[in-house]
Design a protein around this motif. Structure first.
Motif, PDB file in Angstrom:
ATOM      1  N   LEU A  52       0.823  -1.213   0.000  1.00  0.00           N
ATOM      2  CA  LEU A  52       0.000   0.000   0.000  1.00  0.00           C
ATOM      3  C   LEU A  52       0.856   1.262   0.000  1.00  0.00           C
ATOM      4  CD1 LEU A  52      -3.024  -0.796   2.344  1.00  0.00           C
ATOM      5  CD2 LEU A  52      -3.062  -0.342  -0.100  1.00  0.00           C
ATOM      6  N   ALA A 219      -3.987  -8.025   0.193  1.00  0.00           N
ATOM      7  CA  ALA A 219      -3.201  -7.073  -0.595  1.00  0.00           C
ATOM      8  C   ALA A 219      -1.846  -7.670  -0.964  1.00  0.00           C
ATOM      9  CB  ALA A 219      -3.021  -5.773   0.185  1.00  0.00           C
ATOM     10  N   VAL A 374      -4.394   0.296  -5.439  1.00  0.00           N
ATOM     11  CA  VAL A 374      -4.812   1.609  -4.949  1.00  0.00           C
ATOM     12  C   VAL A 374      -6.190   1.977  -5.488  1.00  0.00           C
ATOM     13  CG1 VAL A 374      -4.204   4.052  -4.923  1.00  0.00           C
ATOM     14  CG2 VAL A 374      -2.420   2.340  -4.705  1.00  0.00           C
ATOM     15  N   VAL A 377      -8.680   0.408  -3.258  1.00  0.00           N
ATOM     16  CA  VAL A 377      -8.788   1.167  -2.005  1.00  0.00           C
ATOM     17  C   VAL A 377      -9.641   2.415  -2.207  1.00  0.00           C
ATOM     18  CG1 VAL A 377      -7.480   2.472  -0.286  1.00  0.00           C
ATOM     19  CG2 VAL A 377      -6.608   0.283  -1.103  1.00  0.00           C
TER      20      VAL A 377
END
Length: 841
Positions: A52, A219, A374, A377
């Motif tokens: 991340l 992830a 991303v 997210v």
């Protein structure tokens, strides 16, 4: 001699040293220990943070190493200094748009300087202790801001997923999207789709093997899997490029217009602070709701602001991204069982080690895979749960304006628009009051919905003057506030109307709802009872239950002279003797006074030393006083609902079978009212199996009536802690005792003992801890056994077969005021805590 005992004893294996008398020995060296739970939580958080951090750095356009710097500093500095022990800080998705805009306008070195200045501003705010003030921002604005940032992130990263380059704003990205779709990069799209597929399916792996595999963060699996397949297939893609740390760019002096830099610092400070503080509050809720690890202290929000400020100063100085509390990593930290801030700091150490030692491996990661991560997210930041919540509270307009403002104009401009709309909505609600008048069966009803302020007095007067002289009137107040002008207008009309022979009943002034009144008029209770005025909201926080006998906030009231009887000890009245509650040694007002009234009730007998006369003198008066309180305060509020139930008959949805114990109040535990529950109570919450020679068919008759006649949809068997019936079962010496009615009844609890012994399968247990003693273990087993007895009844078995009925087991811990609901886990019966849920208003 006891005064000379050292305050902290030395360890037994430590060599004793000479020290001055009457003083403790010098403390030995402290040893740094890390709990195993913190170690495992740190690894879990690190595995989430690593991909991340790289992805967020990619989305902002910053050097990829800046994400690793921010993650390490967030773990080490904010983790050590911050006020939220389990919150994990680092580069946050909520800061992506802000940082990307700063880099585009001012360059990377000036952006680092802005991060340092934002950290200094956070230190100043923390020293001023204004952290709680940040929580005054409407949740609709915060959710709207995060949703706008999420949309911006997702639209920008979509271009990288398709193999292109994102533009500077959402409108530009949307305009360039058709051309990007016409020029797809198949390899980038394939890697991105693979990443999204793994990210979506990994948490849904079924079976026991899936449960073990889900311990690895999705992830990490998504990025590692996509990287491995892309490398094995020999796909030519842009990949992570981490230059030498010797060439890493650090912060420089800020360059640009002063007003622009000030706005940039303000925006960064606002977003970092609000996100971190709201995250700390959310972490507190997660920690309080979990079971298992030991207690963790609540967050100190001012200290958290200081920790975030220090982390931003260090991160900006070292060339890192802005730092804030991160919800994904914090929730993972809590779920992994972390018990102290050591887990957050160890995660920072692991990030440092990875940045120094794993560079060759990190450079295999395709940028398309990080972009897909991303983008996912960003999509998750547009939460349907948040949208439903703001819709229930009628704040969709605030949410939508904030979201569109952030997407179209920017974060600071969008938040400012949201605040302006929130203020306008609040003013509109404050001034919007609906007043209706109607006549039903000769009674004039005036219904007031909303806040009653001076702006509504003209409409209130018009509605009240529609009531003829001498008529009966009911004024229903459906709001939480009444100012001085409205109060005087209503009271003047009430006095005039009653003087002319009419009647006025004012309803809706519920316990716990404060009505603003003039000081000169507030000395009496709305009911006219001066004694009730003593129990103000400041004195008693349990106003809905003020009338119950053992209430600790109840004010002592003098009994009539006919009820006063001298006590045998020192001539105290019966009211004095009743002041204690169960041996607490408190007076009736619950503040533990030491006057004579309190002394008379403070013995271990709970006030019984006064003799039988004292209790006989107060029992009848308590009953009459309780009924009078109901008629005066509660009956006007429920009369309409009870009248409807009287006309339509009872239609309860549940049969609730529980113990006759006086501490188990079914309506309080289930937040139910008239018509909701069909309740059966007996000693030990027992359900005699059909055909049992009990000589009492009352329970079976109630079950048959509830299922076949009332058609209830669920039956709940509720046990409780400290059950005297279960204690009697354990203490029973066997069949040799006298066959009293109690012994004959408790025979139906004998099968529960087999559950405790494991004869009928694994004994039930509580989640997060073992039963406190044998009585609690039997109480849990008894709930399970009585459910088995229920299933044996013909009417219950038939309804279960038709799918028209559900059975539930419940355990209520009296001392904790906590309910536990029976669930099945892998052929094991577990009582789980009933946690707070998001209830619709």
């Amino acid at each position: 001699m006891s005064a000379c005992v050292p305050a902290r004893a030395a360890d037994s294996d430590r060599t004793e040293r000479a020290h001055p008398p009457h003083s403790p020995p010098p403390p030995g060296p402290r040893r740094f220990r890390v709990a195993s739970a913190d170690m495992s939580a740190a690894v879990a958080v690190f595995l989430i943070a690593l991909p991340l951090s790289l992805g967020i750095a990619l989305a902002t356009g910053a050097p990829l190493q800046a994400g690793l710097v921010a993650a390490a500093v967030g773990g080490l500095v904010a983790g050590r200094i911050g006020g939220s022990p389990l919150q994990v800080s680092g580069p946050a998705a909520g800061l992506t748009v802000v940082t990307a805009d700063l880099i585009q306008h001012y360059g990377w070195r000036t952006t680092c300087a802005i991060t340092v200045l934002a950290g200094l501003a956070q230190l100043g705010l923390g020293c001023l202790r204004v952290a709680r003030g940040a929580l005054a921002v409407s949740p609709a604005i915060v959710h709207g801001m995060l949703a706008g940032i999420g949309v911006t992130i997702a639209v920008a990263q979509l271009h990288i997923v398709l193999g292109g380059t994102p533009q500077s704003s959402v409108p530009d990205n949307l305009r360039a999207l058709p051309a990007q779709l016409a020029n797809l990069h198949p390899a980038a799209l394939s890697v991105s789709l693979l990443t999204l597929t793994l990210l979506l399916l990994w948490p849904r792996l079924p079976g026991r093997t899936g449960r073990l595999l889900r311990a690895v963060p999705a992830a990490l699996v998504a990025v590692a899997g996509a990287t491995a397949i892309a490398t094995a297939a020999g796909l030519v893609l842009p990949k992570v490029d981490l230059p030498s740390w010797r060439n890493h760019a650090l912060a420089g002096l800020p360059e640009g217009p002063v007003l622009g830099l000030a706005a940039a610092v303000l925006t960064t400070t606002l977003v970092c602070s609000v996100q971190s503080l709201l995250g700390a509050v959310a972490v507190d809720k997660l920690v309080s709701g979990r079971s298992g690890p030991g207690p963790v202290g609540r967050s100190d929000l001012d200290r958290e602001l200081l920790g975030q400020g220090a982390a931003n100063i260090v991160s900006g100085s070292l060339g890192g991204l802005p730092v804030a509390g991160v919800a994904v990593r914090s929730s993972a930290n809590v779920r992994a069982g972390a018990v102290s801030r050591n887990s957050t700091m160890l995660h920072g150490v692991l990030v440092v080690a990875a940045a120094l030692l794993l560079v060759p491996l990190l450079e295999f990661i395709p940028l398309a895979s990080l972009a897909a991560l991303v983008m996912a997210v960003g999509i998750q930041m547009v939460s349907l749960h948040h949208i439903r919540t703001v819709a229930r509270h009628r704040e969709v307009l605030v949410y939508a304006v904030t979201t569109l403002g952030v997407v179209s104009l920017g974060v600071l401009e969008g938040v400012a628009l949201g605040i302006a709309v929130a203020v306008a909505v609040a003013l509109h609600r404050l001034t919007r009051t609906r007043i209706t008048h109607q006549v039903e069966e000769g009674v004039h009803h005036v219904h007031i919905r909303g806040q009653l302020t001076f702006l509504a007095v003209p409409r209130l007067s018009r509605a009240l003057h529609l009531v003829p002289q001498g008529a009966g009137a009911v004024v229903a107040l459906d709001g939480s506030f009444m100012d001085h002008a409205a109060f005087e207008a209503l009271q003047d009309w009430q006095n005039t109307h009653t003087a002319q022979g009419g009647t006025v009943e004012i309803t809706g002034r519920r316990a716990g709802v404060r009505i603003a009144e003039p000081a000169a008029l507030s000395s009496t209770h709305p009911t006219g009872d001066p004694q009730a005025a003593d129990a103000s909201d400041a004195d008693c926080r349990c106003r809905p239950w003020t009338a119950w006998r053992n209430h600790q906030c109840e004010r002592p009231r003098p009994l009539p002279d006919t009820d006063r009887r001298p006590g045998p000890a020192d001539g105290r009245t019966a009211a004095d003797g009743a002041g204690g509650t169960g041996g607490t040694g408190r007076s009736a007002d619950g503040v533990g006074r030491t006057d004579k009234a309190a002394d008379g009730a403070g013995g271990t007998d709970g006030g019984r030393n006064g003799g039988t006369e004292r209790r006989e003198g107060t029992g009848g008066s308590r009953l009459v006083r309780g009924i009078s309180t109901f008629q005066r305060n509660t009956a006007p509020l429920v009369r309409g609902e009870l009248a409807r139930l009287a006309r339509e008959g009872q239609r309860p949805a549940q049969l609730f079978l529980t113990c006759a114990d006086s501490r188990v109040v079914t309506s309080m535990i289930t937040s139910s009212g008239p018509g909701d529950l069909f309740v059966v109570r007996n000693v030990g919450n027992l359900v005699p199996p059909p055909g049992a020679e009990s000589g009492d068919d009352s329970v079976a008759a109630a079950i048959e009536y509830a299922v076949d006649v009332l058609a209830v949809r669920s039956i709940t068997v509720c046990g409780h802690s400290g059950c005297g019936a279960m204690q009697a079962l354990l203490d029973d010496s066997g069949p040799g005792g006298a066959p009293t009615p109690l012994r004959r009844w408790l025979r139906h609890g004998q099968p529960s003992l087999k559950h405790v012994e494991g004869v009928s399968g694994p004994p039930p247990r509580l989640t997060g801890r073992q039963p406190a003693d044998a009585v609690e273990e039997l109480c849990l087993a008894n709930v399970v056994q009585q459910l088995e007895h229920l299933r044996a009844h013909e009417s219950v078995a038939r309804a279960l077969k038709d799918g028209a009925l559900e059975l539930h087991g419940l355990y209520f811990h009296v001392g904790e005021a906590q309910a536990y609901l029976l669930t099945e886990r892998d052929e094991e019966r577990v009582f789980d805590r009933v946690r707070a849920v998001d209830l619709a208003w």
